[in-house]
Design an enzyme around this catalytic site. Structure first.
Site, PDB file in Angstrom:
ATOM      1  N   HIS A 165       0.824  -1.203   0.000  1.00  0.00           N
ATOM      2  CA  HIS A 165       0.000   0.000   0.000  1.00  0.00           C
ATOM      3  C   HIS A 165       0.864   1.261   0.000  1.00  0.00           C
ATOM      4  O   HIS A 165       2.035   1.231   0.389  1.00  0.00           O
ATOM      5  CB  HIS A 165      -0.934   0.000   1.199  1.00  0.00           C
ATOM      6  CG  HIS A 165      -2.030  -1.005   1.072  1.00  0.00           C
ATOM      7  ND1 HIS A 165      -2.999  -1.154   2.032  1.00  0.00           N
ATOM      8  CD2 HIS A 165      -2.332  -1.914   0.094  1.00  0.00           C
ATOM      9  CE1 HIS A 165      -3.844  -2.110   1.661  1.00  0.00           C
ATOM     10  NE2 HIS A 165      -3.446  -2.586   0.486  1.00  0.00           N
ATOM     11  N   GLU A 168       0.869   3.924   1.854  1.00  0.00           N
ATOM     12  CA  GLU A 168       1.370   4.365   3.157  1.00  0.00           C
ATOM     13  C   GLU A 168       2.613   3.574   3.557  1.00  0.00           C
ATOM     14  O   GLU A 168       3.606   4.136   4.010  1.00  0.00           O
ATOM     15  CB  GLU A 168       0.295   4.191   4.241  1.00  0.00           C
ATOM     16  CG  GLU A 168      -0.995   4.901   3.945  1.00  0.00           C
ATOM     17  CD  GLU A 168      -2.026   4.032   3.237  1.00  0.00           C
ATOM     18  OE1 GLU A 168      -3.222   4.186   3.538  1.00  0.00           O
ATOM     19  OE2 GLU A 168      -1.660   3.214   2.374  1.00  0.00           O
ATOM     20  N   CYS A 225      -5.786   1.291   5.728  1.00  0.00           N
ATOM     21  CA  CYS A 225      -6.271   0.014   6.245  1.00  0.00           C
ATOM     22  C   CYS A 225      -5.611  -0.255   7.606  1.00  0.00           C
ATOM     23  O   CYS A 225      -4.703   0.469   8.015  1.00  0.00           O
ATOM     24  CB  CYS A 225      -5.950  -1.111   5.257  1.00  0.00           C
ATOM     25  SG  CYS A 225      -4.185  -1.563   5.216  1.00  0.00           S
ATOM     26  N   CYS A 234      -1.740  -0.799   7.433  1.00  0.00           N
ATOM     27  CA  CYS A 234      -1.009   0.465   7.279  1.00  0.00           C
ATOM     28  C   CYS A 234      -1.096   1.300   8.560  1.00  0.00           C
ATOM     29  O   CYS A 234      -0.138   1.981   8.920  1.00  0.00           O
ATOM     30  CB  CYS A 234      -1.526   1.239   6.074  1.00  0.00           C
ATOM     31  SG  CYS A 234      -1.052   0.455   4.507  1.00  0.00           S
TER      32      CYS A 234
END
Length: 159
Positions: free
Chosen positions: A77, A79, A103, A106
């Site tokens: 992801h 992040e 999420c 993250c």
């Protein structure tokens, strides 16, 4: 007299996150992130994509099917990529601008890295357990969350 119509810090950093999202090869969801110091200096950027060294053409990008035939067990992801892309120093007390609310995985990385504020554009998965878990962890650890409200400004970047 100085110019009055310059970008705000929020516009600038969310713009960097959105521009970073444009690097994602995911045909469904492009997410970008920009981590910024307390002094408004960019520390790192990231976008959602396959891990370094994994050939994008050989990896699955599907959203449905058998687990190993979808992107979910493979994609890093935005992040996490932004956190991992930081070359030196600490992310303590920084803030992260991200185009989609983080999420739970993250969120854990954000908390562990010392980021103290999450500025997000969209929260389209707010009703999922993962995002509910993120918000619970952020609240427990004092990580501020705020939604970026887009302005009416249009910025054109010629590439």
């Amino acid at each position: 007299m100085k110019r009055q119509d310059y970008l705000s810090w929020d516009e600038y950093f969310m713009g960097i996150a959105l521009l970073s999202a444009g690097r994602s090869k995911d045909s469904n969801t492009q997410v970008g992130a920009c981590i910024v110091s307390e002094e408004n200096k960019i520390l790192s950027v990231g976008y959602n994509g396959m891990p370094t060294g994994c050939n994008d053409d050989e990896m699955p990008w599907e959203r449905e099917g058998e687990a190993l035939e979808t992107k979910y067990p493979f994609v890093c992801h935005a992040e996490l990529n932004a956190i991992l892309n930081r070359s030196t120093g600490s992310l303590k007390n920084s803030r992260i601008y991200v185009s989609l609310f983080p999420c739970n995985e993250c969120a854990k990385a954000i908390i562990q890295s010392g980021i103290k504020e999450v500025v997000y554009m969209e929260d389209k998965y707010a009703d999922t357990d993962g995002v509910k878990a993120s918000k619970k962890m952020f609240e427990m650890t004092g990580v501020k969350m705020r939604q970026y409200i887009p302005t009416e400004r249009t910025v054109t970047v010629k590439l």
